[in-house]
Design a protein around this motif. Structure first.
Motif, PDB file in Angstrom:
ATOM      1  N   ASP A 127       1.211  -4.332  -9.306  1.00 45.15           N
ATOM      2  CA  ASP A 127       0.775  -3.413 -10.367  1.00 45.15           C
ATOM      3  C   ASP A 127      -0.557  -3.842 -10.978  1.00 45.15           C
ATOM      4  O   ASP A 127      -1.356  -3.001 -11.376  1.00 45.15           O
ATOM      5  CB  ASP A 127       1.839  -3.307 -11.454  1.00 45.15           C
ATOM      6  N   ARG A 130      -3.077  -2.531  -8.709  1.00 46.41           N
ATOM      7  CA  ARG A 130      -3.170  -1.073  -8.901  1.00 46.41           C
ATOM      8  C   ARG A 130      -4.019  -0.758 -10.133  1.00 46.41           C
ATOM      9  O   ARG A 130      -4.837   0.160 -10.113  1.00 46.41           O
ATOM     10  CB  ARG A 130      -1.780  -0.457  -9.042  1.00 46.41           C
ATOM     11  N   ASP A 131      -3.843  -1.532 -11.181  1.00 42.24           N
ATOM     12  CA  ASP A 131      -4.628  -1.337 -12.398  1.00 42.24           C
ATOM     13  C   ASP A 131      -6.111  -1.593 -12.124  1.00 42.24           C
ATOM     14  O   ASP A 131      -6.976  -0.848 -12.561  1.00 42.24           O
ATOM     15  CB  ASP A 131      -4.111  -2.259 -13.505  1.00 42.24           C
ATOM     16  N   TRP A 135      -5.507   2.894 -10.050  1.00 41.54           N
ATOM     17  CA  TRP A 135      -4.411   3.716  -9.551  1.00 41.54           C
ATOM     18  C   TRP A 135      -3.319   3.819 -10.611  1.00 41.54           C
ATOM     19  O   TRP A 135      -3.204   2.979 -11.507  1.00 41.54           O
ATOM     20  CB  TRP A 135      -3.814   3.109  -8.292  1.00 41.54           C
ATOM     21  N   GLU A 136      -2.454   4.825 -10.447  1.00 46.18           N
ATOM     22  CA  GLU A 136      -1.322   4.989 -11.344  1.00 46.18           C
ATOM     23  C   GLU A 136      -0.377   3.798 -11.196  1.00 46.18           C
ATOM     24  O   GLU A 136      -0.105   3.338 -10.088  1.00 46.18           O
ATOM     25  CB  GLU A 136      -0.588   6.295 -11.005  1.00 46.18           C
ATOM     26  N   ASN A 141       4.620   4.782  -6.655  1.00 47.87           N
ATOM     27  CA  ASN A 141       3.644   5.870  -6.687  1.00 47.87           C
ATOM     28  C   ASN A 141       2.741   5.770  -5.470  1.00 47.87           C
ATOM     29  O   ASN A 141       2.512   4.680  -4.937  1.00 47.87           O
ATOM     30  CB  ASN A 141       2.809   5.808  -7.970  1.00 47.87           C
ATOM     31  N   GLU A 144      -3.908   5.446  -3.868  1.00 49.06           N
ATOM     32  CA  GLU A 144      -5.051   6.347  -3.992  1.00 49.06           C
ATOM     33  C   GLU A 144      -6.202   5.779  -3.170  1.00 49.06           C
ATOM     34  O   GLU A 144      -5.981   5.026  -2.231  1.00 49.06           O
ATOM     35  CB  GLU A 144      -5.393   6.531  -5.471  1.00 49.06           C
TER      36      GLU A 144
END
Length: 185
Positions: A127, A130-131, A135-136, A141, A144
């Protein structure tokens, strides 16, 4: 866990200009834009006075006590303030509010990351990537694409690390739920 307590951080107070002798005022905590709690602070030369109301075993009580301050020298000049825990006297940056503001050791609190197992740690690290990629949040999820301005080499390195962490977390969750056996089938 520390996340469930109100935090009084000496660094935030210092940045806000509160720790000047003679300063008087309130410090507030908000959740979803609404004020949830406050404490009145009066700053002395080497201490702060805290005044507030809180519930103790379902009964409202008034609290009024002193928290001593300590200062340490910084390598490039200046000083860094610290709280001295009112319960044990340890030098700390953060006091956690319950009936009394005290350090996390006195309350027996742990940071959230200290309670994570390996699977949660993998998901949290994925995560974080992702941050960084914009990205979400949430490894379930969809992925992207590359953020504008990021080098392709950096993107592919981060994506490979994300995919490795995501695969590890999903595999461990599948084993925990009995979807996969210990051989991965």
């Amino acid at each position: 866990m520390t996340a469930h307590y109100r935090r009084l951080d000496v660094r935030e107070l210092h940045r806000a200009g509160v720790l000047v002798p003679g300063w008087r005022g309130g410090w507030n905590w908000y959740r979803n834009g609404q004020k949830r709690a406050s404490v009145n602070i009066e700053v002395g030369d080497a201490s702060i006075q805290l005044r507030y109301r809180a519930t103790d075993r379902g009964e409202w009580k008034d609290y009024d006590y002193t928290v001593r301050l300590s200062r340490s020298s910084c390598h490039y000049g200046g000083e860094r303030p610290w709280f001295l825990c009112p319960c044990c006297g340890r030098r700390v940056a953060i006091l956690y509010g319950g009936a009394m503001f005290a350090c996390r050791v006195c309350y027996g609190l742990a940071y959230e990351a200290q309670r994570e197992d390996e699977t949660d740690r993998l998901a949290r690290r994925a995560d974080a990537i992702r941050d960084r990629l914009g990205w979400e949040a949430g490894i379930l999820n969809p992925d992207e694409w590359k953020p504008k301005g990021m080098h392709w080499r950096t993107f592919w390195r981060l994506k490979a690390e994300h995919d490795r962490l995501k695969g590890g977390a999903l595999g461990a969750w599948a084993k925990r739920l009995g979807i996969l056996d210990s051989t991965g089938r």
